[in-house]
Design a protein around this motif. Sequence first.
Motif, PDB file in Angstrom:
ATOM      1  N   LEU A   1      21.173  11.218 -15.815  1.00  0.00           N
ATOM      2  CA  LEU A   1      20.885  11.474 -17.065  1.00  0.00           C
ATOM      3  C   LEU A   1      21.879  12.604 -17.684  1.00  0.00           C
ATOM      4  O   LEU A   1      22.128  12.441 -18.871  1.00  0.00           O
ATOM      5  CB  LEU A   1      19.306  11.998 -17.255  1.00  0.00           C
ATOM      6  N   THR A   2      22.443  13.486 -17.004  1.00  0.00           N
ATOM      7  CA  THR A   2      23.319  14.812 -17.319  1.00  0.00           C
ATOM      8  C   THR A   2      24.783  13.964 -17.812  1.00  0.00           C
ATOM      9  O   THR A   2      25.354  14.287 -18.861  1.00  0.00           O
ATOM     10  CB  THR A   2      23.571  15.578 -16.232  1.00  0.00           C
ATOM     11  N   ALA A   3      25.058  12.791 -17.138  1.00  0.00           N
ATOM     12  CA  ALA A   3      26.449  12.030 -17.622  1.00  0.00           C
ATOM     13  C   ALA A   3      26.153  11.393 -18.877  1.00  0.00           C
ATOM     14  O   ALA A   3      26.942  11.102 -19.678  1.00  0.00           O
ATOM     15  CB  ALA A   3      26.601  10.966 -16.539  1.00  0.00           C
ATOM     16  N   ARG A   4      24.405  11.217 -19.349  1.00  0.00           N
ATOM     17  CA  ARG A   4      24.389  10.618 -20.754  1.00  0.00           C
ATOM     18  C   ARG A   4      24.294  11.683 -21.566  1.00  0.00           C
ATOM     19  O   ARG A   4      23.782  11.202 -22.895  1.00  0.00           O
ATOM     20  CB  ARG A   4      23.138   9.731 -20.396  1.00  0.00           C
ATOM     21  N   GLY A   5      24.327  12.744 -21.354  1.00  0.00           N
ATOM     22  CA  GLY A   5      24.385  13.978 -22.341  1.00  0.00           C
ATOM     23  C   GLY A   5      23.023  14.656 -22.360  1.00  0.00           C
ATOM     24  O   GLY A   5      22.834  15.412 -23.255  1.00  0.00           O
ATOM     25  N   VAL A   6      21.991  14.277 -21.121  1.00  0.00           N
ATOM     26  CA  VAL A   6      20.707  15.162 -21.590  1.00  0.00           C
ATOM     27  C   VAL A   6      20.795  16.359 -20.791  1.00  0.00           C
ATOM     28  O   VAL A   6      21.613  16.735 -20.020  1.00  0.00           O
ATOM     29  CB  VAL A   6      19.735  13.997 -20.331  1.00  0.00           C
ATOM     30  N   GLU A   7      20.011  17.295 -21.533  1.00  0.00           N
ATOM     31  CA  GLU A   7      20.224  18.770 -21.285  1.00  0.00           C
ATOM     32  C   GLU A   7      18.918  19.015 -20.417  1.00  0.00           C
ATOM     33  O   GLU A   7      17.839  19.014 -20.836  1.00  0.00           O
ATOM     34  CB  GLU A   7      20.055  19.521 -22.654  1.00  0.00           C
ATOM     35  N   PHE A   8      19.082  19.361 -19.293  1.00  0.00           N
ATOM     36  CA  PHE A   8      18.167  20.080 -18.671  1.00  0.00           C
ATOM     37  C   PHE A   8      17.686  21.277 -18.808  1.00  0.00           C
ATOM     38  O   PHE A   8      18.483  22.036 -18.830  1.00  0.00           O
ATOM     39  CB  PHE A   8      18.287  19.457 -16.948  1.00  0.00           C
ATOM     40  N   THR A   9      16.563  21.716 -18.748  1.00  0.00           N
ATOM     41  CA  THR A   9      16.252  23.101 -19.063  1.00  0.00           C
ATOM     42  C   THR A   9      15.518  23.812 -17.811  1.00  0.00           C
ATOM     43  O   THR A   9      15.206  25.208 -18.034  1.00  0.00           O
ATOM     44  CB  THR A   9      15.018  22.963 -20.294  1.00  0.00           C
ATOM     45  N   ARG A  10      15.478  23.084 -16.762  1.00  0.00           N
ATOM     46  CA  ARG A  10      14.803  23.860 -15.598  1.00  0.00           C
ATOM     47  C   ARG A  10      15.613  23.241 -14.388  1.00  0.00           C
ATOM     48  O   ARG A  10      16.040  22.102 -14.234  1.00  0.00           O
ATOM     49  CB  ARG A  10      13.465  23.746 -15.199  1.00  0.00           C
ATOM     50  N   PRO A  11      15.957  24.041 -13.285  1.00  0.00           N
ATOM     51  CA  PRO A  11      16.705  23.552 -12.079  1.00  0.00           C
ATOM     52  C   PRO A  11      15.624  22.770 -11.341  1.00  0.00           C
ATOM     53  O   PRO A  11      14.182  22.798 -11.408  1.00  0.00           O
ATOM     54  CB  PRO A  11      17.150  24.783 -11.606  1.00  0.00           C
TER      55      PRO A  11
END
Length: 116
Positions: free
Chosen positions: A73-83
Motif C-alpha cells: 500500500l505504501t508503494a501505491r501512495g498510501v500514507e500510514f499514520t501509525r507504526p
Amino acid sequence: MINGAHVIIHSRDEEADRAFFRDVLEWPNVDAGGGWLIFALPPAELAVHPTDGPGAHELYLMCDDVDATVRDLTARGVEFTRPVTAAGWGRVTAFRLPGGGEVHLYEPRHARATDR
C-alpha cells in the motif's frame, strides 16, 4: 433473517475516498447511481468493546501479513499514520484516507469466527 452488513465511512472528500477503495484497494463495486459507488467487502467479523459513553465505531481491515500489506500500500501512495505495533490480539497499524479519515489495518493473532 439478517444476511449482511453495510458499513458507512463519513468523508470530507467522498470522491477521493471512493477512488481510493476502487483504484488503490481495487475492491469490486457497483454504481448505485450518480457515481455513488457501493463496494463489496472482504469477509468480515464484528466485536463489541466496552465504553463509558457513546463511542465512535471503528473500521479495521484484516490481512494475512501486515508488513507485506504495508509495503504494497505504501508503494501505491498510501500514507500510514501509525507504526506497526504488536497487541495481544494481533499486529496493527493505521492509514489515512484521502478524505482525512483513518482506517486501521491488522494481522489477527486470535481465533477467527470464520475458522469454525
